[in-house]
Design an enzyme around this catalytic site. Sequence first.
Site, PDB file in Angstrom:
ATOM      1  N   LYS A   1       0.850  -1.198   0.000  1.00  0.00           N
ATOM      2  CA  LYS A   1       0.000   0.000   0.000  1.00  0.00           C
ATOM      3  C   LYS A   1       0.878   1.238   0.000  1.00  0.00           C
ATOM      4  CE  LYS A   1      -1.925   2.461   3.301  1.00  0.00           C
ATOM      5  NZ  LYS A   1      -1.698   3.813   2.735  1.00  0.00           N
TER       6      LYS A   1
ATOM      7  N   GLU B   1      10.373   0.538  10.200  1.00  0.00           N
ATOM      8  CA  GLU B   1      11.398   1.578  10.037  1.00  0.00           C
ATOM      9  C   GLU B   1      10.700   2.886  10.354  1.00  0.00           C
ATOM     10  OE1 GLU B   1      13.249   4.397   8.943  1.00  0.00           O
ATOM     11  OE2 GLU B   1      13.350   3.771   6.833  1.00  0.00           O
TER      12      GLU B   1
ATOM     13  N   CYS C   1      13.439  10.244   7.489  1.00  0.00           N
ATOM     14  CA  CYS C   1      13.375   9.723   8.854  1.00  0.00           C
ATOM     15  C   CYS C   1      14.733   9.860   9.537  1.00  0.00           C
ATOM     16  CB  CYS C   1      12.889   8.282   8.846  1.00  0.00           C
ATOM     17  SG  CYS C   1      13.662   7.336   7.554  1.00  0.00           S
TER      18      CYS C   1
ATOM     19  N   GLU D   1      10.339  14.941  16.451  1.00  0.00           N
ATOM     20  CA  GLU D   1      10.599  14.866  15.007  1.00  0.00           C
ATOM     21  C   GLU D   1       9.703  15.880  14.286  1.00  0.00           C
ATOM     22  OE1 GLU D   1       9.481  11.208  12.919  1.00  0.00           O
ATOM     23  OE2 GLU D   1      11.325  11.402  11.772  1.00  0.00           O
TER      24      GLU D   1
HETATM   25  P1  ADP Z   1       2.731  10.449   8.174  1.00  0.00           P
HETATM   26  O1  ADP Z   1       2.084  10.974   9.428  1.00  0.00           O
HETATM   27  O2  ADP Z   1       4.043  11.053   7.911  1.00  0.00           O
HETATM   28  O3  ADP Z   1       1.831  10.470   6.963  1.00  0.00           O
HETATM   29  P2  ADP Z   1       2.215   7.714   8.807  1.00  0.00           P
HETATM   30  O4  ADP Z   1       3.016   6.859   9.704  1.00  0.00           O
HETATM   31  O5  ADP Z   1       0.878   8.184   9.288  1.00  0.00           O
HETATM   32  O6  ADP Z   1       3.116   8.948   8.443  1.00  0.00           O
HETATM   33  O7  ADP Z   1       1.987   7.024   7.385  1.00  0.00           O
HETATM   34  C1  ADP Z   1       2.862   6.135   6.763  1.00  0.00           C
HETATM   35  C2  ADP Z   1       2.060   5.065   6.071  1.00  0.00           C
HETATM   36  O8  ADP Z   1       1.277   4.386   7.043  1.00  0.00           O
HETATM   37  C3  ADP Z   1       1.064   5.561   5.010  1.00  0.00           C
HETATM   38  O9  ADP Z   1       1.027   4.623   3.951  1.00  0.00           O
HETATM   39  C4  ADP Z   1      -0.246   5.554   5.770  1.00  0.00           C
HETATM   40  O10 ADP Z   1      -1.378   5.420   4.937  1.00  0.00           O
HETATM   41  C5  ADP Z   1      -0.080   4.334   6.641  1.00  0.00           C
HETATM   42  N1  ADP Z   1      -0.930   4.318   7.842  1.00  0.00           N
HETATM   43  C6  ADP Z   1      -1.399   5.374   8.556  1.00  0.00           C
HETATM   44  N2  ADP Z   1      -2.168   4.962   9.581  1.00  0.00           N
HETATM   45  C7  ADP Z   1      -2.207   3.608   9.517  1.00  0.00           C
HETATM   46  C8  ADP Z   1      -2.834   2.582  10.308  1.00  0.00           C
HETATM   47  N3  ADP Z   1      -3.581   2.868  11.363  1.00  0.00           N
HETATM   48  N4  ADP Z   1      -2.635   1.288   9.942  1.00  0.00           N
HETATM   49  C9  ADP Z   1      -1.866   0.975   8.885  1.00  0.00           C
HETATM   50  N5  ADP Z   1      -1.261   1.891   8.116  1.00  0.00           N
HETATM   51  C10 ADP Z   1      -1.412   3.190   8.412  1.00  0.00           C
END
Ligand code: ADP
Length: 497
Positions: free
Chosen positions: A189, A265, A299, A396
């Site tokens: 995804k 990561e 990161c 961060e």
């Molecule tokens: P940011 O806040 O920088 O967008 P995230 O950690 O929220 O970073 O997002 C990184 C990835 O994790 C994206 O692909 C996002 O769609 C996905 N993501 C966000 N929330 C969830 C969740 N609850 N479960 C699985 N994947 C998630």
Amino acid sequence: MVSVTLEVPGIGKYEQPTGLFIDNEFIPGKKGQQFEVINPTTEKVICSVHEATEEDVDIAVAAARKAFKNGSKYRTMSTADRGKLLLDLATLFEKNIDLLASVESLDNGKSITMAKGDIGACIGCLRYYGGWADKIHGKVITTAEGNFSYTKREPIGVCGQIIPWNFPLLMWAWKIAPAIACGCTVVLKTAEQTPLGALVAARLCKEAGFPPGVVNIISGFGKTAGAAIASHMDIDKVAFTGSTFIGRTIMKAAASSNLKKVTLELGGKSPNIVFEDADIDEAISWVNFGIFYNHGQCCCAGSRIYVQESIYDKFVQRFKERAAENVVGDPFDPKTFQGPQVSQLQYDRIMDYIKIGKEEGATVEIGGERHGDVGYFIKPTIFSNVKHDMKIMQEEIFGPVCAIAKFKDADEVLEIANDTMYGLAAAVHTRNLNTAIKVSDGLKAGTVWVNSYNLLHWSLPFGGFRQSGIGRELGKAALENYTQIKTVSINLKGAMF
Ligand code: ADP
């Protein structure tokens, strides 16, 4: 419609897939929903892409499971042929480097020069793991006479992979390449902010001859499609790159569903330490690159800068001059170093931190405000006189914002550099070998750069100590994430009991 015609500078018109890539076909999502992709440079809609929801994750997982079945075309390929899939994909990336880089700049806002660097690194990564595919093997272990035992490294199975928006294609390559080298199948995804490049790359997978179901790419949101991957009962492993907060959510979902294997990561607040005996011009150049590369959206960004007190004033003055030379603007101008932040949300988060830094009493040496009127641009921002407990030193920010403080000696700087929950990366600048080794040894970080920064390479393991992650990507180390050991113990002596 599962594609649209788009136009990008330097390329002209191209066909952008917008569907979910499942079983080697682009298809709409089951719910028929689409979401808009925003150009961070213009704040305008580029196009809409199809959105995967839980049901689509199920379909993609079923395709990946079928492709992984014993006896399938993929499972019966020789390891060398499997490696060749990655090598051929690398060649297709090479042929399409301008297109892929342009899509990346359009979607993410990164400068075209940096985007080409990303695609170059994708090619290196795909080739590197293509080379590994026929070199993954177990061991023969002798236990006693009359016993013949050996281990095999078997592919872990169907892998769910969730990637962020800061390096959309590079993270795609880091995830897919080792998984395929090891014989796994994938449901990946992309981040909802940046789905476009991965879909173009998906088309290249088909062109390279990947059998249907081996690589499935879905666009969708974290709370729906991402969460469905993390808690899926038929996914054997989840690999995630993103925030520490969501990393924790993924791990909980993995644990409470089917205990799928997890690699993470995550975030960082990496220290970049400059000693008085460093070559100051070189150090400034690396410190500048360490924080402002990719608009601070790394990161491993070197966001905490510690400078030895005897050179502090001179360093701050010259670093400020250097940062002022970073060209901020149109990502498609080859001279541009820094484009816009990826989204309105990220822009707002970063501007909030800048406000907090000012309120906390740190000195704004340069920047601290928006650049231009349109697009999510933020000027390179340097805060000096930052105290250890200030938020801008602790949290961060994920933007072009750094905090500088002084230190007396190696012991003191190690103490403050390590006083964080993170441990992804760090750097030390010095001409003294003993200092370099003492400080590298003392830093609690998965990667330490000496007299450089951000020099990642596909053959070098990368990952976090502490709350910056679990497991290592890249290098031979990543093969461990996608294989599991089977021990076969053969008794040659007949009945024993
Ligand atoms: P940011 O806040 O920088 O967008 P995230 O950690 O929220 O970073 O997002 C990184 C990835 O994790 C994206 O692909 C996002 O769609 C996905 N993501 C966000 N929330 C969830 C969740 N609850 N479960 C699985 N994947 C998630």
